[in-house]
Scaffold this active site. Structure first.
Site, mmCIF file in Angstrom:
data_model
loop_
_atom_site.group_PDB
_atom_site.id
_atom_site.type_symbol
_atom_site.label_atom_id
_atom_site.label_comp_id
_atom_site.label_asym_id
_atom_site.label_seq_id
_atom_site.Cartn_x
_atom_site.Cartn_y
_atom_site.Cartn_z
ATOM 1 N N GLU A 236 0.887 -1.179 0.000
ATOM 2 C CA GLU A 236 0.000 0.000 0.000
ATOM 3 C C GLU A 236 0.914 1.214 0.000
ATOM 4 O O GLU A 236 1.610 1.458 0.979
ATOM 5 C CB GLU A 236 -0.882 0.033 1.257
ATOM 6 C CG GLU A 236 -1.583 -1.265 1.604
ATOM 7 C CD GLU A 236 -2.501 -1.743 0.513
ATOM 8 O OE1 GLU A 236 -3.032 -0.898 -0.232
ATOM 9 O OE2 GLU A 236 -2.667 -2.965 0.386
ATOM 10 N N CYS A 272 -1.972 9.365 2.549
ATOM 11 C CA CYS A 272 -1.636 8.872 1.211
ATOM 12 C C CYS A 272 -2.678 9.317 0.191
ATOM 13 O O CYS A 272 -2.380 9.448 -0.985
ATOM 14 C CB CYS A 272 -1.535 7.356 1.230
ATOM 15 S SG CYS A 272 -2.982 6.565 1.935
HETATM 16 P P1 NAD Z 1 8.422 4.762 4.353
HETATM 17 O O1 NAD Z 1 8.328 4.028 3.070
HETATM 18 O O2 NAD Z 1 9.554 5.689 4.542
HETATM 19 O O3 NAD Z 1 8.460 3.766 5.592
HETATM 20 C C1 NAD Z 1 7.476 2.770 5.779
HETATM 21 C C2 NAD Z 1 8.080 1.647 6.604
HETATM 22 O O4 NAD Z 1 9.069 0.967 5.839
HETATM 23 C C3 NAD Z 1 8.768 2.125 7.867
HETATM 24 O O5 NAD Z 1 8.523 1.193 8.878
HETATM 25 C C4 NAD Z 1 10.235 2.139 7.464
HETATM 26 O O6 NAD Z 1 11.121 1.989 8.543
HETATM 27 C C5 NAD Z 1 10.305 0.958 6.539
HETATM 28 N N1 NAD Z 1 11.386 1.020 5.550
HETATM 29 C C6 NAD Z 1 11.935 2.122 4.981
HETATM 30 N N2 NAD Z 1 12.854 1.745 4.058
HETATM 31 C C7 NAD Z 1 12.874 0.386 4.052
HETATM 32 C C8 NAD Z 1 13.589 -0.590 3.299
HETATM 33 N N3 NAD Z 1 14.467 -0.257 2.368
HETATM 34 N N4 NAD Z 1 13.335 -1.903 3.539
HETATM 35 C C9 NAD Z 1 12.404 -2.264 4.454
HETATM 36 N N5 NAD Z 1 11.710 -1.373 5.196
HETATM 37 C C10 NAD Z 1 11.946 -0.073 4.995
HETATM 38 O O7 NAD Z 1 7.022 5.522 4.531
HETATM 39 P P2 NAD Z 1 6.652 6.613 5.633
HETATM 40 O O8 NAD Z 1 7.386 7.856 5.284
HETATM 41 O O9 NAD Z 1 6.750 6.051 6.989
HETATM 42 O O10 NAD Z 1 5.101 6.823 5.364
HETATM 43 C C11 NAD Z 1 4.592 7.751 4.477
HETATM 44 C C12 NAD Z 1 4.324 7.086 3.152
HETATM 45 O O11 NAD Z 1 3.369 6.062 3.324
HETATM 46 C C13 NAD Z 1 3.718 8.006 2.105
HETATM 47 O O12 NAD Z 1 4.313 7.739 0.875
HETATM 48 C C14 NAD Z 1 2.269 7.626 2.101
HETATM 49 O O13 NAD Z 1 1.602 7.919 0.895
HETATM 50 C C15 NAD Z 1 2.350 6.172 2.347
HETATM 51 N N6 NAD Z 1 1.102 5.663 2.874
HETATM 52 C C16 NAD Z 1 0.356 4.809 2.104
HETATM 53 C C17 NAD Z 1 -0.867 4.363 2.577
HETATM 54 C C18 NAD Z 1 -1.723 3.427 1.800
HETATM 55 O O14 NAD Z 1 -2.531 2.734 2.412
HETATM 56 N N7 NAD Z 1 -1.618 3.361 0.492
HETATM 57 C C19 NAD Z 1 -1.321 4.792 3.816
HETATM 58 C C20 NAD Z 1 -0.520 5.646 4.562
HETATM 59 C C21 NAD Z 1 0.695 6.058 4.086
#
Ligand code: NAD
Length: 474
Positions: A236, A272
């Protein structure tokens, strides 16, 4: 982050430290996965009613702790308390919705098998995958991981959950709530840490990973999972969501402005589904609407979670995010209508910002904050083309128009959420939720989360063997 490294989280609204603990290294991650692996078979084999009793006890625990839980979410994310309360309500509501979804989407079907002349029966039942990893984002640190955790547990999986490194306290509280509900040990392990811990968890011996976060991280996970196609990966991700305002009646301009402002600036733009791009008619009709949006943005209260009167939006998550947004806004082409400004020195409070990018080539990126780009176009076909000019496909909305125009918009929008006269960020747990394009990998969450938490097993069954070869015997 190695095992010895410390992880801290801070209250975005005043910068004070909220949580401090150790980050999990590969050994801790492996231990959590092993504990989940050991606990899962009994949980998966238990009668559904036993699992549902625990899941409902979790709901009761959340409701009993609702106010302190909401306060913690508000403190760690900076979102207004009223909004954190709605997040807690969503966490509790997820339980009954997921129980219904489990029955509807992955329930058991058993019946006669007409194709078998000897009276066999046919059955479709579902089995849990086993051990699933959950990676959570910071913007809804409880509701979004919970949207994976509840259906996965109902289906009989065990979980290893890594909260965002920006919201470890909320993740820890969730684990405590599950423990207080009587969830057996090992079934929901929390590992704290950042990207490195996330990578270790993705590489560990799980049966799949349920992810909510950015498109960049999701794509990295998809590459990592390319080597293990037998493991399920549900992504997501973000969006660059369009909102088209068209044929808005004079009497509806204020209401349209509210829908637009809510779409763009709710949660300080950190949803998001927030609208990033407002597409309007070139000329006086579009001008009037943009003026109304700007006038409303001027009235928004930006403040700390517990302020009185309550703010509409809080700060963004931290100064790094604020700096990134300020730099990205500064680099955008076009005309500033309402500037993106840091409102308090040293803290990540940002002003709701509006930029006119008409005729400009703005990058197709998700700018995850209170920044709305306006584009003026000559006709509805151009509006649709502009709306779809993105690699993402999460949400879109039409404000104004009539049923015929909405039908055109609905059919012309390649996204997972299309709304009419309601904000782009209006979504319900009672419906599927997910995007296409760079926003998801066709494993929608919310009501359809049940689908990726279990796999179907088809059976043809009879109490005795039958003479099944009818022809071709000598
Ligand atoms: P992010 O991608 O930076 O982090 C998400 C998670 O992944 C965190 O727990 C982080 O530590 C982990 N992570 C980061 N890099 C990683 C890697 N290389 N390998 C494995 N894990 C890793 O996202 P964020 O900044 O925490 O959240 C905001 C983002 O989430 C925005 O892009 C937003 O649009 C999206 N979002 C999507 C939805 C949806 O349901 N589609 C809902 C809410 C937020």
């Amino acid at each position: 982050m190695s095992a010895s490294e410390r992880l801290t989280s801070h209250r975005p609204h005043d910068g004070s430290r909220l949580w401090d603990g150790a980050a999990a290294g590969p050994a801790e991650v492996a231990a959590a996965v092993a504990a989940a692996r050991a606990a899962q078979p009994a949980w998966g084999a238990a009668p559904l009613a036993d699992r549902l009793a625990i899941v409902r006890a979790f709901k009761a625990a959340v409701e009993a702790e609702a106010e302190p839980f909401a306060r913690l979410i508000a403190e760690e994310t900076g979102k207004p308390l009223w909004e954190a309360r709605t997040e807690v309500a969503s966490v509790a509501a997820k339980v009954e919705i997921s129980i219904a979804a489990h029955a509807e989407r992955t329930g058991t079907r058993e019946g006669a098998f007409a194709a078998d002349p000897h009276g066999a029966r046919q059955a479709v039942r579902h089995r849990p995958h086993g051990v699933l990893a959950v990676l959570g984002p910071y913007n809804f640190p409880a509701h979004l991981p919970n949207g994976h955790i509840v259906p996965a547990l109902i289906a009989g999986n065990a979980l290893v959950f890594k909260p965002s490194e920006l919201t470890p306290a909320v993740g820890e509280r969730m684990a405590q709530l599950w423990a207080s509900a009587g969830l057996p040990e090992g079934l929901l392990a929390v590992v704290q840490g950042g990207a490195e811990t996330g990578r270790a968890l993705a590489a560990a011996e799980t049966d799949g990973l349920l992810f909510t976060g950015s498109a960049t991280t999701g794509a990295a996970l998809a590459r990592q999972f390319a080597e293990t196609p037998h493991r399920i990966l549900a992504l997501e991700m973000g969006g660059n969501n369009p909102l088209v305002a068209w044929d808005v009646a004079e009497a509806d301009i204020e209401a349209a402005a509210r829908v637009i402002v809510q779409s763009a600036f709710l949660s300080a733009g950190q949803r998001c589904t927030c609208a990033r791009r407002l597409i309007v008619e070139a000329g006086p009709a579009g001008d009037r609407l943009v003026d109304a949006v700007v006038a409303l943005a001027d009235r928004l209260i930006v403040g700390a979670p517990f302020d009185q009167p309550p703010p509409f939006m809080g700060p963004v998550i931290d100064n790094r995010a604020a700096d990134r947004l300020l730099a990205a806004a500064g680099a955008l082409p076009g005309r500033v209508i309402r500037p993106l400004k840091r409102l308090r020195p040293g803290l990540p409070f940002l002003s709701p910002a509006i930029l006119d990018v008409t005729g400009q080539n703005a990058p197709d990126e998700e700018l995850f904050g209170p920044l709305l780009q306006v584009r003026r176009v000559p006709d509805f076909a151009a509006a649709l083309a502009a709306a779809n000019a993105t690699r993402f496909g999460l949400s879109a909305a039409l404000v104004g128009g009539d049923a015929t125009l909405y039908d055109r918009f609905w059919k012309g929008s390649r996204v997972g959420v299309v709304n009419w006269n309601r904000p782009t960020n209006g979504a319900a747990s009672s419906a599927p939720f997910g995007g296409v394009g760079a926003s998801g990998n066709h494993r929608p969450s919310a009501f359809y989360a049940a689908d990726y938490c279990a796999f179907p097993v088809a059976s043809i069954e009879a109490d005795r063997p039958a003479l099944t070869i009818a022809q071709g015997l000598r």
